[in-house]
Scaffold this active site. Structure first.
Site, short mmCIF file in Angstrom:
data_model
loop_
_atom_site.label_atom_id
_atom_site.label_comp_id
_atom_site.label_asym_id
_atom_site.label_seq_id
_atom_site.Cartn_x
_atom_site.Cartn_y
_atom_site.Cartn_z
N ARG A 104 -32.34 63.45 136.91
CA ARG A 104 -33.31 63.19 137.98
C ARG A 104 -32.50 63.11 139.26
O ARG A 104 -31.69 62.19 139.45
CB ARG A 104 -34.07 61.89 137.74
CG ARG A 104 -34.86 61.45 138.96
CD ARG A 104 -35.87 60.39 138.65
NE ARG A 104 -36.97 60.93 137.85
CZ ARG A 104 -38.10 60.27 137.60
NH1 ARG A 104 -38.28 59.06 138.07
NH2 ARG A 104 -39.05 60.83 136.88
N HIS A 131 -41.58 68.69 139.12
CA HIS A 131 -41.50 67.75 137.99
C HIS A 131 -42.09 68.46 136.75
O HIS A 131 -43.17 68.13 136.28
CB HIS A 131 -42.28 66.48 138.33
CG HIS A 131 -41.94 65.29 137.49
ND1 HIS A 131 -41.01 65.32 136.46
CD2 HIS A 131 -42.43 64.01 137.50
CE1 HIS A 131 -40.95 64.12 135.91
NE2 HIS A 131 -41.79 63.31 136.51
N GLN A 134 -43.23 66.58 133.48
CA GLN A 134 -44.50 65.86 133.68
C GLN A 134 -45.69 66.79 133.49
O GLN A 134 -46.66 66.46 132.81
CB GLN A 134 -44.52 65.25 135.08
CG GLN A 134 -45.81 64.53 135.40
CD GLN A 134 -45.99 63.30 134.53
OE1 GLN A 134 -45.09 62.46 134.43
NE2 GLN A 134 -47.12 63.17 133.86
N ASP A 222 -51.46 61.83 142.83
CA ASP A 222 -50.10 61.31 142.69
C ASP A 222 -49.94 60.27 143.80
O ASP A 222 -50.75 60.20 144.74
CB ASP A 222 -49.10 62.47 142.86
CG ASP A 222 -47.66 62.10 142.49
OD1 ASP A 222 -47.40 60.94 142.12
OD2 ASP A 222 -46.79 62.99 142.59
N CYS A 262 -49.48 61.00 137.13
CA CYS A 262 -48.19 60.95 136.44
C CYS A 262 -47.66 59.54 136.28
O CYS A 262 -46.83 59.28 135.41
CB CYS A 262 -47.18 61.82 137.19
SG CYS A 262 -46.84 61.22 138.86
N ARG A 290 -45.46 62.64 127.32
CA ARG A 290 -44.11 62.97 127.80
C ARG A 290 -43.13 62.97 126.63
O ARG A 290 -42.27 63.84 126.52
CB ARG A 290 -43.64 61.91 128.84
CG ARG A 290 -44.38 61.92 130.17
CD ARG A 290 -44.01 63.12 131.02
NE ARG A 290 -42.59 63.21 131.32
CZ ARG A 290 -41.96 62.58 132.31
NH1 ARG A 290 -42.64 61.81 133.14
NH2 ARG A 290 -40.67 62.76 132.52
N1 CP Z 1 -44.03 60.01 135.70
C1 CP Z 1 -42.72 59.72 135.74
O1 CP Z 1 -41.85 60.58 135.77
O2 CP Z 1 -42.44 58.39 135.71
P1 CP Z 1 -41.01 57.71 135.96
O3 CP Z 1 -40.69 57.89 137.41
O4 CP Z 1 -41.24 56.27 135.60
O5 CP Z 1 -40.00 58.38 135.09
N1 NVA Z 2 -44.27 62.25 143.15
C1 NVA Z 2 -43.67 61.07 142.55
C2 NVA Z 2 -43.58 61.24 141.08
C3 NVA Z 2 -42.99 60.06 140.35
C4 NVA Z 2 -42.88 60.31 138.88
C5 NVA Z 2 -42.29 60.83 143.17
O1 NVA Z 2 -41.56 61.81 143.36
O2 NVA Z 2 -41.95 59.69 143.45
#
Ligand code: CP
Ligand code: NVA
Length: 307
Positions: A104, A131, A134, A222, A262, A290
């Site tokens: 990430r 993502h 997701q 989101d 998500c 997931r």
């Molecule tokens: N939806 C998602 O990726 O959650 P986290 O940021 O908790 O991993």
């Molecule tokens: N769009 C959000 C998704 C988190 C899983 C972010 O990037 O923070």
């Protein structure tokens, strides 16, 4: 070449549908004794996090464990990455130690640099651009609830976030119609929409959430303040307020429509609690999926011999 899982647009629909079918199979087998329990025996996945995570961290960790593999959870700030060792060197070193890398990292350029220099599979666990894991879970959830994906209408309201980018890439591959309502300041970038349209996607860009949601099979939103945009928080909350998913807005979709998010969610911002905690919400299945879909993704990545 290692089998990376970086963007949905890198794949054809047969491969992605196959991964969702495998995820369904693994979901049905969860907890049962069988060969799946040692599918990834001897494999170690490094999980690198530049920013926070609950679901990605836990679901990838469990996915590896339940398939017989192991994980190393690493925080970007604790690694030499935080002291400016290059991404390329980090990729080369990790490739000598582990069998795969899930990362990430906000910069999509850094994700590409990692993948270009790794000799083991790299999985995108979120960048500020996309993502994909997701959205694979979202597609699995939608199919479970609404049946075959081809021809379904999905409405997105709010910020054109990284999750939406992966939805836009999925749309032509799965034959899903996307109706996207955003304010102009937070609309999706043209290049990704152009790519999807060039590949046959039916995508409508709107500024009215009611028009987007009207008759939809699924309503998605989101957070309005994605990771890396915290400095614009006040402006975002103000501009995006008309895009909140309310019970009235949800009422414009089909009576059978589901709501997805998500997570993490912010009740009273992008969605009211009556919707996310209500009967149409599929968010807990979405979070669980997931795990299942990432098992399928990992098994696919590791299916190729180590290069
Ligand atoms: N939806 C998602 O990726 O959650 P986290 O940021 O908790 O991993
Ligand atoms: N769009 C959000 C998704 C988190 C899983 C972010 O990037 O923070």
């Amino acid at each position: 070449m290692p089998r990376h899982f970086l963007e949905l647009s890198d794949f054809d629909s047969t491969t992605l549908s196959g991964l969702i079918a495998e995820a369904r199979r693994l979901k049905a087998l969860r907890g049962k004794v069988g060969p799946e329990r040692s599918l990834l025996a001897g494999k170690v996945l490094a999980m690198v996090f530049e920013t926070q995570s609950t679901r990605t961290r836990i679901s990838f960790d469990l996915a590896m464990r339940e398939l017989g593999g192991e994980t190393l959870v690493l925080s970007g700030t604790e690694m030499q990455l935080g002291r400016e060792e290059t991404i390329a060197d980090t990729a080369r070193v990790l490739s000598r130690y582990v069998d795969g890398i899930m990362i990430r990292i906000l910069s999509p350029a850094h994700l590409s640099e990692l993948a270009d220099n790794a000799s083991v599979p790299v999985v995108n666990g979120l960048t500020r651009h996309s993502h994909p894991c997701q959205v694979m879970a979202d597609l699995m959830t939608l199919e479970e609830r609404a049946g075959p994906l081809r021809g379904l209408t999905v409405a997105w309201t709010g910020d054109a976030s990284n999750v939406l980018v992966s939805w836009i890439e999925a749309a032509p591959l799965f034959g899903i119609s996307l109706r996207i309502a955003t304010p102009e300041a937070y609309a999706p970038k043209h290049d990704v929409v152009d790519w999807a349209r060039m590949h046959g996607a039916d995508i409508m860009l709107l500024d009215d959430p009611v028009a987007a949601v009207d008759g939809a099979d699924c309503v998605i939103t989101d957070t309005w303040v994605s990771m890396g945009t915290e400095h614009e928080r006040d402006k975002r909350l103000k501009t995006l307020a008309p895009y909140q998913v309310t019970t009235d807005l949800m009422g414009r979709a089909k009576p059978s429509a589901i709501f997805m998010h998500c997570l993490p969610a912010h009740r009273g911002e992008e969605v009211v609690s009556e919707v996310i905690d209500g009967p149409q919400s599929a968010v807990w299945d979405e979070a669980e999926n997931r795990l299942h879909v990432q098992k399928a993704i990992l098994a696919w990545c590791f299916a190729e011999a180590r290069s």
